[in-house]
Write a protein that holds these residues in place. Structure first.
Motif, PDB file in Angstrom:
ATOM      1  N   ASP A 125      -5.809   1.611 -15.595  1.00  0.00           N
ATOM      2  CA  ASP A 125      -6.304   1.444 -14.232  1.00  0.00           C
ATOM      3  C   ASP A 125      -5.171   1.663 -13.235  1.00  0.00           C
ATOM      4  OD1 ASP A 125      -8.912   0.885 -15.009  1.00  0.00           O
ATOM      5  OD2 ASP A 125      -8.514  -1.258 -15.201  1.00  0.00           O
ATOM      6  N   VAL A 126      -5.451   2.432 -12.189  1.00  0.00           N
ATOM      7  CA  VAL A 126      -4.447   2.758 -11.180  1.00  0.00           C
ATOM      8  C   VAL A 126      -4.993   2.464  -9.784  1.00  0.00           C
ATOM      9  CG1 VAL A 126      -2.934   4.533 -10.224  1.00  0.00           C
ATOM     10  CG2 VAL A 126      -3.599   4.647 -12.638  1.00  0.00           C
ATOM     11  N   THR A 127      -4.187   1.777  -8.986  1.00  0.00           N
ATOM     12  CA  THR A 127      -4.469   1.614  -7.559  1.00  0.00           C
ATOM     13  C   THR A 127      -3.386   2.369  -6.796  1.00  0.00           C
ATOM     14  OG1 THR A 127      -5.449  -0.575  -7.913  1.00  0.00           O
ATOM     15  CG2 THR A 127      -4.794  -0.010  -5.665  1.00  0.00           C
ATOM     16  N   PHE A 128      -3.806   3.344  -6.004  1.00  0.00           N
ATOM     17  CA  PHE A 128      -2.883   4.223  -5.281  1.00  0.00           C
ATOM     18  C   PHE A 128      -3.035   3.940  -3.790  1.00  0.00           C
ATOM     19  CE2 PHE A 128      -1.402   8.124  -3.309  1.00  0.00           C
ATOM     20  CZ  PHE A 128      -0.358   8.541  -4.119  1.00  0.00           C
ATOM     21  N   ILE A 129      -1.971   3.430  -3.166  1.00  0.00           N
ATOM     22  CA  ILE A 129      -2.003   3.064  -1.750  1.00  0.00           C
ATOM     23  C   ILE A 129      -0.979   3.908  -1.009  1.00  0.00           C
ATOM     24  CG2 ILE A 129      -1.726   1.193  -0.078  1.00  0.00           C
ATOM     25  CD1 ILE A 129      -2.186  -0.765  -2.457  1.00  0.00           C
ATOM     26  N   HIS A 130      -1.435   4.623   0.025  1.00  0.00           N
ATOM     27  CA  HIS A 130      -0.495   5.438   0.792  1.00  0.00           C
ATOM     28  C   HIS A 130      -0.607   5.136   2.276  1.00  0.00           C
ATOM     29  CE1 HIS A 130       2.196   8.608   1.914  1.00  0.00           C
ATOM     30  NE2 HIS A 130       1.285   9.166   2.688  1.00  0.00           N
ATOM     31  N   ALA A 131       0.554   4.944   2.911  1.00  0.00           N
ATOM     32  CA  ALA A 131       0.617   4.692   4.348  1.00  0.00           C
ATOM     33  C   ALA A 131       1.303   5.865   5.039  1.00  0.00           C
ATOM     34  CB  ALA A 131       1.384   3.399   4.630  1.00  0.00           C
ATOM     35  N   ALA A 132       0.734   6.305   6.150  1.00  0.00           N
ATOM     36  CA  ALA A 132       1.308   7.397   6.931  1.00  0.00           C
ATOM     37  C   ALA A 132       1.027   7.145   8.411  1.00  0.00           C
ATOM     38  CB  ALA A 132       0.716   8.741   6.498  1.00  0.00           C
ATOM     39  N   ARG A 133       1.692   7.903   9.256  1.00  0.00           N
ATOM     40  CA  ARG A 133       1.481   7.721  10.689  1.00  0.00           C
ATOM     41  C   ARG A 133       0.051   8.105  11.080  1.00  0.00           C
ATOM     42  NH1 ARG A 133       5.310  10.658  12.217  1.00  0.00           N
ATOM     43  NH2 ARG A 133       4.284  12.446  13.172  1.00  0.00           N
ATOM     44  N   ASN A 134      -0.414   9.252  10.572  1.00  0.00           N
ATOM     45  CA  ASN A 134      -1.790   9.680  10.827  1.00  0.00           C
ATOM     46  C   ASN A 134      -2.184  10.739   9.807  1.00  0.00           C
ATOM     47  OD1 ASN A 134      -0.806  12.275  11.816  1.00  0.00           O
ATOM     48  ND2 ASN A 134      -0.268  11.193  13.716  1.00  0.00           N
ATOM     49  N   GLU A 135      -3.405  11.243   9.950  1.00  0.00           N
ATOM     50  CA  GLU A 135      -3.929  12.193   8.973  1.00  0.00           C
ATOM     51  C   GLU A 135      -3.206  13.537   9.008  1.00  0.00           C
ATOM     52  OE1 GLU A 135      -7.177  11.831  12.244  1.00  0.00           O
ATOM     53  OE2 GLU A 135      -5.369  10.755  11.595  1.00  0.00           O
ATOM     54  N   HIS A 136      -2.551  13.862  10.129  1.00  0.00           N
ATOM     55  CA  HIS A 136      -1.894  15.172  10.246  1.00  0.00           C
ATOM     56  C   HIS A 136      -0.606  15.257   9.429  1.00  0.00           C
ATOM     57  CE1 HIS A 136      -4.840  15.900  13.331  1.00  0.00           C
ATOM     58  NE2 HIS A 136      -4.394  14.871  14.044  1.00  0.00           N
ATOM     59  N   VAL A 137       0.005  14.114   9.163  1.00  0.00           N
ATOM     60  CA  VAL A 137       1.257  14.111   8.393  1.00  0.00           C
ATOM     61  C   VAL A 137       1.041  13.618   6.963  1.00  0.00           C
ATOM     62  CG1 VAL A 137       2.697  13.869  10.441  1.00  0.00           C
ATOM     63  CG2 VAL A 137       1.895  11.813   9.255  1.00  0.00           C
ATOM     64  N   HIS A 138      -0.206  13.379   6.585  1.00  0.00           N
ATOM     65  CA  HIS A 138      -0.549  12.874   5.251  1.00  0.00           C
ATOM     66  C   HIS A 138      -0.652  14.046   4.279  1.00  0.00           C
ATOM     67  CE1 HIS A 138      -3.483  10.229   2.677  1.00  0.00           C
ATOM     68  NE2 HIS A 138      -2.500  10.758   1.967  1.00  0.00           N
ATOM     69  N   ALA A 139       0.271  14.137   3.354  1.00  0.00           N
ATOM     70  CA  ALA A 139       0.286  15.229   2.371  1.00  0.00           C
ATOM     71  C   ALA A 139      -0.534  14.858   1.135  1.00  0.00           C
ATOM     72  CB  ALA A 139       1.715  15.549   1.966  1.00  0.00           C
ATOM     73  N   MET A 140      -1.127  15.879   0.520  1.00  0.00           N
ATOM     74  CA  MET A 140      -1.793  15.760  -0.785  1.00  0.00           C
ATOM     75  C   MET A 140      -2.993  14.801  -0.781  1.00  0.00           C
ATOM     76  SD  MET A 140       1.613  15.780  -3.193  1.00  0.00           S
ATOM     77  CE  MET A 140       2.933  16.932  -2.834  1.00  0.00           C
ATOM     78  N   LYS A 141      -3.557  14.564   0.374  1.00  0.00           N
ATOM     79  CA  LYS A 141      -4.721  13.671   0.444  1.00  0.00           C
ATOM     80  C   LYS A 141      -5.888  14.214  -0.363  1.00  0.00           C
ATOM     81  CE  LYS A 141      -7.788  11.246   3.652  1.00  0.00           C
ATOM     82  NZ  LYS A 141      -8.142  10.984   5.069  1.00  0.00           N
ATOM     83  N   GLU A 142      -6.113  15.529  -0.246  1.00  0.00           N
ATOM     84  CA  GLU A 142      -7.241  16.130  -0.969  1.00  0.00           C
ATOM     85  C   GLU A 142      -7.053  16.006  -2.472  1.00  0.00           C
ATOM     86  OE1 GLU A 142      -5.503  17.613   1.403  1.00  0.00           O
ATOM     87  OE2 GLU A 142      -6.957  17.630   3.067  1.00  0.00           O
ATOM     88  N   ARG A 143      -5.829  16.146  -2.949  1.00  0.00           N
ATOM     89  CA  ARG A 143      -5.575  16.032  -4.387  1.00  0.00           C
ATOM     90  C   ARG A 143      -5.882  14.623  -4.876  1.00  0.00           C
ATOM     91  NH1 ARG A 143      -6.296  17.237  -9.384  1.00  0.00           N
ATOM     92  NH2 ARG A 143      -4.603  16.579 -10.784  1.00  0.00           N
ATOM     93  N   VAL A 144      -5.482  13.623  -4.117  1.00  0.00           N
ATOM     94  CA  VAL A 144      -5.770  12.240  -4.508  1.00  0.00           C
ATOM     95  C   VAL A 144      -7.277  11.985  -4.483  1.00  0.00           C
ATOM     96  CG1 VAL A 144      -5.431   9.812  -3.902  1.00  0.00           C
ATOM     97  CG2 VAL A 144      -3.514  11.411  -3.755  1.00  0.00           C
ATOM     98  N   GLU A 145      -7.960  12.529  -3.483  1.00  0.00           N
ATOM     99  CA  GLU A 145      -9.418  12.365  -3.428  1.00  0.00           C
ATOM    100  C   GLU A 145     -10.085  13.007  -4.635  1.00  0.00           C
ATOM    101  OE1 GLU A 145     -10.304  14.064   0.360  1.00  0.00           O
ATOM    102  OE2 GLU A 145      -9.998  12.177   1.451  1.00  0.00           O
TER     103      GLU A 145
END
Length: 409
Positions: free
Chosen positions: A304-324
């Motif tokens: 089981d994995v819980t993946f938590i990522h914090a960023a300033r906003n969606e424009h600087v968030h890398a690899m979001k689609e891959r995690v989804e």
């Protein structure tokens, strides 16, 4: 790992060294700051090795001061500082620091100590530290020799720098770009552990010295290429733009050649642990977390994995689609996104910062393996939150450049 030294310190020397511990605690940073000034004045060629940005920020002197202080504190039992030695030695190996550099460092460190402490640094104290430095240097040299031998004998491994071709350059966000690297000689690729990094040697036109920078490998071992994902460091808080990150983003293209050192680092995923895994990242700190996540779904299918990522906003968030994509394919993976200043609040699970009460709500258990990476302030908050939630010290894993007190204090 070898810890034998060529010289055994007598009790009088040990007593003198231990007596200087309070002085080092008070003046250690001033001594190491002066040391680096002397080092680069007398041996400017070493600017090809040391990160000058870390010099300006004061991170490098502070890290060295911490190591010297730890060595003095544990001079009776140097094996007590082996975790510190191993972490520093991993950095040294990745930078290709060799045994011949240690006498240069020792000479300038002792002279800096004498300059800063003045009359308090008696001949007796300096001579004791000269003997102690020889023993401590032998410990580092011994550990690093084993590391060089291991990586040189590993299939696909190498010592020093090896040319790699950029075969793909991919924009991940407004500030992060990935570079896919393949050996230019067509040879084999050395394996690595998720969480490790490589050192890139940037040879930039108009720069008198090479610039070495370390970047985490951002996908799972076992691929036919390495991948690093680099944040462009723009000017902030009086600091200029990052030379190497700007160079990589603006000048390095597909087909470019980058010399790199073999993978290194001791901040790695324990794949023998099958308990729940909690990965927490801030900003570009997600790069080693992505390597760990990709490794778990490839090799530990039931974990089981819980993946938590914090960023300033969606424009600087890398690899979001891959995690989804991963969370859709693997029911054992749950992901959360936290944005400080979102353009669209529906694009994240939480607005603001990662907070203790929120973690308490979403975490499945505190009996898990926790890994986190990001800016120092972010990691300091994560550490304090996890400790307050009863997470065992041995289950909290992070990597920081500089004294651990920067995070744990």
């Amino acid at each position: 790992m070898a810890t034998e030294t060529k010289t055994v310190l007598d009790q009088e020397t040990k007593d003198i060294i231990k007596a200087t511990v309070p002085v080092l605690k008070e003046h250690g940073n001033a001594i190491t700051t002066r040391f680096y000034q002397r080092l680069f004045e007398t041996h400017p060629e070493l600017k090809n090795i040391f990160n000058q940005t870390n010099q300006r920020k004061g991170d490098q002197p502070k890290a060295l001061a911490n190591t010297v202080y730890a060595a003095a504190l544990h001079i009776d039992q140097l094996e007590e500082i082996l975790p510190v030695v191993k972490q520093v030695a991993e950095k040294h190996r990745s930078l290709n620091i060799k045994a011949e550099h240690y006498p240069i460092v020792g000479e300038n460190l002792l002279l800096a100590m004498k300059e800063v402490l003045g009359d308090a640094a008696t001949d007796e104290i300096i001579q004791a530290w000269e003997r102690a430095y020889g023993v401590i240097a032998d410990v580092f040299i011994s550990v690093e020799e084993e590391m060089y031998e291991e990586i040189g004998n590993r299939p696909g491994g190498w010592v020093d720098f090896r040319d790699f071709e950029v075969v793909k350059k991919e924009k991940e966000s407004d500030v992060i770009t990935s570079f896919y690297l393949r050996p230019a000689d067509g040879g084999a690729l050395a394996s690595y552990q998720p969480g490790q990094y490589i050192t890139v040697k940037a040879q930039m036109e108009g720069e008198p010295y090479n610039q070495l920078r370390q970047y985490s490998l951002s996908w799972a071992p076992g691929n036919e290429m390495y991948r690093i994902s680099v944040k462009r460091e723009d000017p902030i808080n009086g600091y200029p733009a990052g030379k190497v990150s700007t160079y990589l983003h603006e000048e390095v293209e597909e087909g470019s050649i980058l010399p790199i050192s073999a993978p290194a680092g001791d901040f790695v995923l324990d794949q023998a642990d099958s308990r729940p895994l909690i990965l927490i990242s801030g900003g570009v700190g997600l790069t080693p977390m992505m390597s760990m996540l990709e490794t778990v779904i490839a090799r530990q299918h039931q974990r089981d994995v819980t993946f938590i990522h914090a960023a300033r906003n969606e424009h600087v968030h890398a690899m979001k689609e891959r995690v989804e994509d991963i969370t859709e394919m693997y029911t054992n993976v749950t992901a959360y996104t936290v944005y400080d200043q979102p353009s669209d609040e529906s694009a994240c699970d939480k607005v603001g910062h990662i907070e203790r009460e929120w973690l308490k709500e979403i975490l499945p258990t505190n009996n898990a393996a926790f890994y986190f990476c990001g800016p120092k302030g972010f990691m300091r908050a994560c550490y304090q939150h996890l400790k307050s939630l009863g997470v065992a010290a041995g289950d909290i894993h992070y990597e920081v450049f500089g004294p651990s007190e920067d995070i744990t204090a």
